[in-house]
Design an enzyme around this catalytic site. Structure first.
Site, PDB file in Angstrom:
ATOM      1  N   ASP A  84       6.746  68.146  75.532  1.00 33.71           N
ATOM      2  CA  ASP A  84       8.191  68.332  75.388  1.00 33.71           C
ATOM      3  C   ASP A  84       8.843  68.617  76.734  1.00 33.71           C
ATOM      4  O   ASP A  84       8.323  69.406  77.524  1.00 33.71           O
ATOM      5  CB  ASP A  84       8.457  69.556  74.486  1.00 33.71           C
ATOM      6  CG  ASP A  84       9.186  69.187  73.212  1.00 33.71           C
ATOM      7  OD1 ASP A  84       9.785  68.101  73.157  1.00 33.71           O
ATOM      8  OD2 ASP A  84       9.136  69.992  72.264  1.00 33.71           O
ATOM      9  N   LYS A 112       8.825  64.004  75.548  1.00 30.18           N
ATOM     10  CA  LYS A 112       9.817  63.973  74.459  1.00 30.18           C
ATOM     11  C   LYS A 112      11.097  64.684  74.910  1.00 30.18           C
ATOM     12  O   LYS A 112      11.025  65.725  75.544  1.00 30.18           O
ATOM     13  CB  LYS A 112       9.256  64.648  73.197  1.00 30.18           C
ATOM     14  CG  LYS A 112      10.266  64.714  72.041  1.00 30.18           C
ATOM     15  CD  LYS A 112       9.630  65.072  70.726  1.00 30.18           C
ATOM     16  CE  LYS A 112       9.392  66.541  70.506  1.00 30.18           C
ATOM     17  NZ  LYS A 112      10.594  67.396  70.575  1.00 30.18           N
ATOM     18  N   GLU A 181      14.188  65.180  62.874  1.00 26.05           N
ATOM     19  CA  GLU A 181      13.964  66.523  62.323  1.00 26.05           C
ATOM     20  C   GLU A 181      15.095  66.942  61.387  1.00 26.05           C
ATOM     21  O   GLU A 181      16.281  66.863  61.744  1.00 26.05           O
ATOM     22  CB  GLU A 181      13.834  67.524  63.489  1.00 26.05           C
ATOM     23  CG  GLU A 181      13.629  68.959  63.019  1.00 26.05           C
ATOM     24  CD  GLU A 181      13.100  69.891  64.109  1.00 26.05           C
ATOM     25  OE1 GLU A 181      12.800  69.431  65.231  1.00 26.05           O
ATOM     26  OE2 GLU A 181      12.993  71.098  63.825  1.00 26.05           O
TER      27      GLU A 181
HETATM   28  O1  KIV Z   1       8.822  71.738  69.651  1.00 22.80           O
HETATM   29  C1  KIV Z   1       8.289  71.215  68.673  1.00 22.80           C
HETATM   30  O2  KIV Z   1       7.257  71.654  68.170  1.00 22.80           O
HETATM   31  C2  KIV Z   1       8.931  70.045  68.092  1.00 22.80           C
HETATM   32  C3  KIV Z   1       8.473  69.599  66.739  1.00 22.80           C
HETATM   33  C4  KIV Z   1       9.048  70.509  65.728  1.00 22.80           C
HETATM   34  C5  KIV Z   1       8.792  68.189  66.457  1.00 22.80           C
HETATM   35  O3  KIV Z   1       9.798  69.483  68.688  1.00 22.80           O
END
Ligand code: KIV
Length: 264
Positions: A84, A112, A181
């Site tokens: 992320d 992401k 989400e």
């Molecule tokens: O940060 C995370 O775990 C996420 C998931 C909920 C998709 O973005």
């Protein structure tokens, strides 16, 4: 075993084979998930809440995601590893490229980012420089203070249309995977069917191309809170490996998520 790549995920979508994803933050769980047959591991900024105990994800730093990505990448050998990009780490192009490079160097094979059309140039720039990107639409937790809480998104016709248009624009800009989400089942299914790339849902119903859960929710160890869209598989099985295996089976067979774990 062959490593899961963007081609693997595309093929799975084409063959209507559900993609199983989960978050992980360390080598031991990554290894266990990998061995059980999970396809994608996300080092989510959810770590701000489930590891650090914060109220939301906005406190997470690139260094923290990189630290956990290094650990996960040592444990996983087959899974695709997505890291992320945390809050405000992709506010400008140069900052985005440097931060994405740090996460790729730590072992990610994709990054992401949360957001719609405002991200198009950033996504294109990353893809052109060799960084695969996963989009994230719907309830994007980094915007929790704009939303005024963790709320289901896309319930009005206007919001649903914006979601669909954003999803198409992100695909056009080069994302190779999309997380949706907390959106109503119907719009999630429409978006999944409208895109060529795979769509992974969390609180988005069974009509997406795959599912992701936060591991602490799936194992029922989140501090006194279980989101409606999640399921405690450890409670049912009493064993972590069996819990993961049941999660995989239920996603692959379409049993999870049921209506009880979805939004209208
Ligand atoms: O940060 C995370 O775990 C996420 C998931 C909920 C998709 O973005």
């Amino acid at each position: 075993m062959k490593k899961v790549s963007t081609s693997t995920l595309l093929k799975m979508k084409a063959e209507s084979e559900k993609i199983v994803a989960i978050t992980a933050y360390d080598a031991s769980f990554a290894k266990l998930f990998d061995e059980q047959g999970v396809d994608v591991i996300l080092i989510g900024d959810s770590l701000g809440m489930v590891l650090k105990g914060d109220d939301d994800t906005t406190t997470v730093t690139v260094d923290e995601i990189a630290y956990h990505t290094r650990s996960v990448s040592k444990g996983a050998s087959r899974c695709m590893i997505i890291a992320d990009m945390p809050f405000m780490s992709y506010a400008s192009p140069l900052q985005t490229y440097e931060n994405a490079a740090q996460l790729m160097a730590a072992g990610a094979t994709m990054v992401k980012m949360e957001g719609g059309k405002w991200l198009l140039d950033t996504i294109q720039g990353l893809v052109e420089r060799g960084v695969p990107v996963c989009g994230h639409l719907g309830l994007t937790p980094q915007s929790v203070h704009v939303f005024g809480g963790f709320k289901v998104q896309g319930r009005s016709e206007e919001q649903a249309t914006r979601l669909l248009n954003d999803a198409k624009a992100l695909e056009q800009a080069g994302i190779q995977l999309l997380v949706l989400e907390c959106v109503p089942v119907e719009i999630a299914e429409t978006i999944s069917q409208s895109l060529t790339i795979p769509v992974i849902g969390i609180g988005a119903g069974a009509g997406t191309d795959g599912q992701i859960l936060v591991m602490h929710d799936m194992l029922g160890i989140s501090a006194n809170y279980m989101p409606k869209f999640s399921k405690n598989y450890l409670e049912q099985t009493g064993d972590i490996r069996k819990a993961v295996s049941l999660y995989i089976d239920e996603v692959q067979s379409g049993l999870f998520p049921s209506e009880a774990h979805s939004f209208k």
